[in-house]
Motif scaffolding. Structure first.
Motif, PDB file in Angstrom:
ATOM      1  N   GLY A  21       5.756  -1.048  -3.815  1.00 15.22           N
ATOM      2  CA  GLY A  21       5.064   0.016  -3.523  1.00 15.22           C
ATOM      3  C   GLY A  21       3.948  -0.426  -3.448  1.00 15.22           C
ATOM      4  O   GLY A  21       2.430  -0.099  -2.728  1.00 15.22           O
ATOM      5  N   VAL A  58       4.361   4.945   2.010  1.00 21.30           N
ATOM      6  CA  VAL A  58       4.855   4.268   1.293  1.00 21.30           C
ATOM      7  C   VAL A  58       5.467   4.980  -0.128  1.00 21.30           C
ATOM      8  O   VAL A  58       6.551   5.095  -0.974  1.00 21.30           O
ATOM      9  CB  VAL A  58       4.268   3.282   0.315  1.00 21.30           C
ATOM     10  CG1 VAL A  58       4.085   2.140  -0.987  1.00 21.30           C
ATOM     11  CG2 VAL A  58       3.046   2.976   1.442  1.00 21.30           C
ATOM     12  N   ASP A  59       4.802   6.158  -0.123  1.00 17.13           N
ATOM     13  CA  ASP A  59       5.055   7.284  -1.598  1.00 17.13           C
ATOM     14  C   ASP A  59       6.428   7.484  -1.158  1.00 17.13           C
ATOM     15  O   ASP A  59       7.357   8.185  -2.075  1.00 17.13           O
ATOM     16  CB  ASP A  59       4.431   7.912  -1.493  1.00 17.13           C
ATOM     17  CG  ASP A  59       2.500   7.692  -2.460  1.00 17.13           C
ATOM     18  OD1 ASP A  59       2.792   6.367  -3.246  1.00 17.13           O
ATOM     19  OD2 ASP A  59       1.717   8.220  -3.105  1.00 17.13           O
ATOM     20  N   VAL A  62       2.312  -3.650  -1.090  1.00 12.37           N
ATOM     21  CA  VAL A  62       2.428  -2.934  -0.208  1.00 12.37           C
ATOM     22  C   VAL A  62       0.877  -2.020  -0.045  1.00 12.37           C
ATOM     23  O   VAL A  62       0.321  -1.774   1.152  1.00 12.37           O
ATOM     24  CB  VAL A  62       3.582  -2.049   0.615  1.00 12.37           C
ATOM     25  CG1 VAL A  62       3.292  -1.399   1.669  1.00 12.37           C
ATOM     26  CG2 VAL A  62       4.276  -2.439   0.868  1.00 12.37           C
ATOM     27  N   ASP A  63       0.511  -1.246  -0.406  1.00 14.95           N
ATOM     28  CA  ASP A  63      -0.549  -0.595  -0.811  1.00 14.95           C
ATOM     29  C   ASP A  63      -1.904  -1.032  -1.084  1.00 14.95           C
ATOM     30  O   ASP A  63      -2.844  -1.358  -0.090  1.00 14.95           O
ATOM     31  CB  ASP A  63      -0.573   0.335  -2.234  1.00 14.95           C
ATOM     32  CG  ASP A  63       0.102   1.798  -2.491  1.00 14.95           C
ATOM     33  OD1 ASP A  63       0.830   2.322  -0.609  1.00 14.95           O
ATOM     34  OD2 ASP A  63      -0.055   2.641  -2.882  1.00 14.95           O
ATOM     35  N   GLN A  69       9.008   4.686  -1.558  1.00 14.75           N
ATOM     36  CA  GLN A  69       9.174   4.458  -3.091  1.00 14.75           C
ATOM     37  C   GLN A  69      10.383   6.064  -3.849  1.00 14.75           C
ATOM     38  O   GLN A  69      11.407   5.535  -4.131  1.00 14.75           O
ATOM     39  CB  GLN A  69       8.032   4.380  -3.959  1.00 14.75           C
ATOM     40  CG  GLN A  69       7.263   3.272  -3.475  1.00 14.75           C
ATOM     41  CD  GLN A  69       6.140   3.320  -4.373  1.00 14.75           C
ATOM     42  OE1 GLN A  69       5.537   4.232  -4.221  1.00 14.75           O
ATOM     43  NE2 GLN A  69       5.847   2.684  -5.098  1.00 14.75           N
ATOM     44  N   TYR A 125      -1.728   2.976   4.353  1.00  9.70           N
ATOM     45  CA  TYR A 125      -0.156   3.914   4.038  1.00  9.70           C
ATOM     46  C   TYR A 125       0.811   4.373   3.189  1.00  9.70           C
ATOM     47  O   TYR A 125       1.462   4.858   2.546  1.00  9.70           O
ATOM     48  CB  TYR A 125       0.923   2.652   5.071  1.00  9.70           C
ATOM     49  CG  TYR A 125       0.631   2.017   6.233  1.00  9.70           C
ATOM     50  CD1 TYR A 125       0.544   3.328   7.658  1.00  9.70           C
ATOM     51  CD2 TYR A 125      -0.113   0.858   6.350  1.00  9.70           C
ATOM     52  CE1 TYR A 125       0.217   2.615   9.104  1.00  9.70           C
ATOM     53  CE2 TYR A 125      -0.519   0.640   8.173  1.00  9.70           C
ATOM     54  CZ  TYR A 125      -0.864   1.379   9.093  1.00  9.70           C
ATOM     55  OH  TYR A 125      -0.880   1.140  10.267  1.00  9.70           O
ATOM     56  N   LYS A 126      -0.718   5.612   2.472  1.00  5.69           N
ATOM     57  CA  LYS A 126       0.001   5.529   0.941  1.00  5.69           C
ATOM     58  C   LYS A 126       0.542   6.612   1.113  1.00  5.69           C
ATOM     59  O   LYS A 126       2.206   6.971   0.041  1.00  5.69           O
ATOM     60  CB  LYS A 126      -1.536   5.597   0.676  1.00  5.69           C
ATOM     61  CG  LYS A 126      -0.577   5.959  -1.438  1.00  5.69           C
ATOM     62  CD  LYS A 126      -2.411   6.606  -2.101  1.00  5.69           C
ATOM     63  CE  LYS A 126      -1.638   6.522  -3.369  1.00  5.69           C
ATOM     64  NZ  LYS A 126      -1.420   5.932  -3.939  1.00  5.69           N
TER      65      LYS A 126
END
Length: 64
Positions: free
Chosen positions: A26, A41-42, A29-30, A45, A37-38
């Motif tokens: 994650g 992504v969170d 990716v961030d 995760q 796209y935080k």
């Protein structure tokens, strides 16, 4: 046996390593998307942690 079942059986008993891997992926990716796209992504995760056993159980306090 489905692919998800195979992955789950391989990761069984290795929840801490799974948690670290999900966090690292994650973060990567961030980093690559510069945090654009935080939120997504969170969410991803959290779903991976729930699916593969690295998630917060009822006896674990929430992390800040």
């Amino acid at each position: 046996m489905s692919m998800m079942d195979k992955i789950k059986s391989m990761l069984k008993g290795h929840e801490s390593q799974t948690e670290k891997g999900v966090d690292k992926a994650g973060d990567m990716v961030d980093d690559k998307t510069q945090g654009k796209y935080k939120g997504q992504v969170d969410t991803g995760q959290d779903r991976l942690r729930d699916e593969f056993g690295g998630g917060k159980g009822p006896d674990q306090p929430p992390q800040p």
